[in-house]
Design a protein around this motif. Structure first.
Motif, short mmCIF file in Angstrom:
data_model
loop_
_atom_site.label_atom_id
_atom_site.label_comp_id
_atom_site.label_asym_id
_atom_site.label_seq_id
_atom_site.Cartn_x
_atom_site.Cartn_y
_atom_site.Cartn_z
N TYR A 117 16.72 -17.43 7.40
CA TYR A 117 16.78 -18.47 6.39
C TYR A 117 15.51 -18.84 6.12
O TYR A 117 14.52 -19.07 7.16
N ASN A 118 15.11 -19.39 4.95
CA ASN A 118 13.83 -19.81 4.52
C ASN A 118 13.63 -21.20 5.22
O ASN A 118 14.56 -22.06 5.03
N ASN A 174 12.11 -23.69 4.62
CA ASN A 174 11.80 -24.74 3.65
C ASN A 174 13.25 -25.66 3.42
O ASN A 174 13.38 -26.66 2.93
N ARG A 195 10.80 -17.59 9.93
CA ARG A 195 12.24 -17.83 9.54
C ARG A 195 12.82 -18.60 10.37
O ARG A 195 12.76 -18.65 11.56
#
Length: 218
Positions: free
Chosen positions: A17-18, A20, A34
């Motif tokens: 997953y990102n 951010n 990630r």
């Protein structure tokens, strides 16, 4: 009849997953490729593992043996769930704790010699022993530890590992309980470290290649 143990398999092509999308400490923001396994998913999976373990081992005094340092977060969360089952279930058993520290890695290479630091295993005789590990890769370290434990004549020995890594070097060893089976990626966080860094990261993350050089032990 022991419950059947399943693992949460993560495919080789899974990229995670990102970062951010999650709360990441600012001092690590530039180091992570990630988020691989989010903290909430770890906790949910740990709760299920606690239930399976108590179903299999919950009829006799359990000694939970934490493999330090990488296992301490998983160990603490797993024991919280076991304690809740003890408090709220129809039956309960004493759970005591002990610790063993195994030194294995320098940078991201396995050390030539595996050394056990400060283990106190004499109290395991006649007990149900639950070895709590952060990650199993080749399985050689765990086999060496289990040999030491079995010399103490425990009643039962089970191993739970948060992660099992699929590697070509694995001789086929499998723990009794596995949280997540992951591809051969170098991961940090949730107490898994790279030269002692990243233990203070809640999520399990993939490390950037340039971060390995940044935090390399010299």
């Amino acid at each position: 009849m022991p419950s059947q143990s399943f693992s949460f398999g993560i495919r080789d092509e899974e990229s995670g997953y990102n970062e951010n999308l999650f709360c990441i400490p600012k001092h690590y923001e530039e180091d992570l490729e990630r988020v691989f396994i989010p903290h909430g998913l770890i906790l949910d999976r740990t709760e299920r593992l606690a239930r399976d373990i108590m179903q299999d081992m919950g009829s006799h005094h359990i000694v939970a043996l934490c493999v330090l340092k990488g296992g301490y977060k998983f160990f603490a969360d797993l024991l919280d769930h076991i304690k809740a089952l003890n408090q709220n279930g129809d039956k309960s058993v004493p759970v005591t704790v002990d610790f063993v520290r195994i030194k294995r890695y320098c940078n991201n290479s396995p050390a030539e010699n595996i050394s056990f630091v400060g283990e106190e295993l004499s109290t395991l005789n006649g007990k149900n022993v639950l070895v709590v590990e952060d990650i199993v890769e080749t399985g050689r370290t765990m086999k060496a530890l289990l040999s030491k434990i079995k010399d103490k004549k425990p009643r039962m020995v089970k191993v739970v590992s948060l992660l099992v890594k699929r590697t070509r070097q694995s001789p086929g060893y499998r723990p009794d309980y596995t949280g997540f089976e992951i591809p051969d990626k170098f991961v940090v966080g949730y107490a898994l470290d790279y030269n002692e860094y990243f233990r203070d990261l809640n999520h399990i993350c993939i490390l950037k290649e340039n971060a390995k050089e940044k935090y390399r032990m010299r």
